[in-house]
Design a protein around this motif. Sequence first.
Motif, short mmCIF file in Angstrom:
data_model
loop_
_atom_site.label_atom_id
_atom_site.label_comp_id
_atom_site.label_asym_id
_atom_site.label_seq_id
_atom_site.Cartn_x
_atom_site.Cartn_y
_atom_site.Cartn_z
N LEU A 63 0.83 -1.21 0.00
CA LEU A 63 0.00 0.00 0.00
C LEU A 63 0.87 1.26 0.00
CD1 LEU A 63 -2.77 1.30 0.11
CD2 LEU A 63 -2.73 1.05 2.61
N ARG A 64 1.93 1.26 0.79
CA ARG A 64 2.82 2.43 0.83
C ARG A 64 3.48 2.68 -0.52
NH1 ARG A 64 7.32 2.22 4.85
NH2 ARG A 64 6.94 -0.01 5.08
N THR A 65 3.77 1.62 -1.25
CA THR A 65 4.36 1.77 -2.58
C THR A 65 3.39 2.46 -3.53
OG1 THR A 65 5.72 -0.23 -2.27
CG2 THR A 65 5.39 0.53 -4.53
N ILE A 66 2.13 2.04 -3.50
CA ILE A 66 1.11 2.67 -4.34
C ILE A 66 0.99 4.15 -3.99
CG2 ILE A 66 -1.36 2.79 -4.86
CD1 ILE A 66 -1.47 -0.25 -4.48
N LYS A 67 0.86 4.44 -2.69
CA LYS A 67 0.68 5.82 -2.25
C LYS A 67 1.89 6.68 -2.60
CE LYS A 67 -2.53 5.08 1.62
NZ LYS A 67 -2.71 5.17 3.10
#
Length: 226
Positions: free
Chosen positions: A184-188
């Motif tokens: 999720l952090r990668t997407i954000k």
Amino acid sequence: MSFHRFYETWFDELRRLVQQLRQAPVPPATEEQRSLLRQLVGKAVAHYAEYYRSKAAAARGDVLAFFAAPWTTTLERSLHWIGGWRPTTAFHLVYTESSIMFESHVVDILQGHHTGDLGDLSPGQFRRVSELQIETVQLENDITDQLCDWQDEATDIVGIKCAGVEVKMEKLSAILEKADDLRLRTIKSLVELLTLQQAAEFLVAAADLQFGIRAWGVHQDRRRRP
């Protein structure tokens, strides 16, 4: 609702959101269009966040189900890294989409006409994507090491009391949650460093990859059935 049913509903909603992103005017020419695109990008990111929140809650009750992942196809499971897609895949996707779009607009770009899409990433954006990729690779390796340590101790499960098994499952659940948090952090992080138009294109490309792998996996699983 079982997670299997939740996933099907979530996946259908992802298709709907991606279709809306496809239909949004790009590049946005007016403030109204920019506001609409910003809202759609935000909804897509929030949709992924909802998935990982629900997954974490369900995994605390049955973490092994998320390694078997019966709601996915055999092909999807063969590509999984700790219960889901490998975060560094997102960077390969950005580079691939950027290369494809750059080649399709190379004459315009070389003449100084900015297209504003993923093929028009600035040197600063390329540098930040590269830095983020290096950070993500290190975090991936750290989480993989934690799973390896857990697996090395797997023989301890045989013969230990129920309470001990529960502790082992809690540790596995925590590893899965760390992996999902990195996804999720990668997407954000990528959405934040891209422009609004580029972020929309990235989200559509990521979903298209997911849709394509799933469709091919369904096809292969049907062929394998007697």
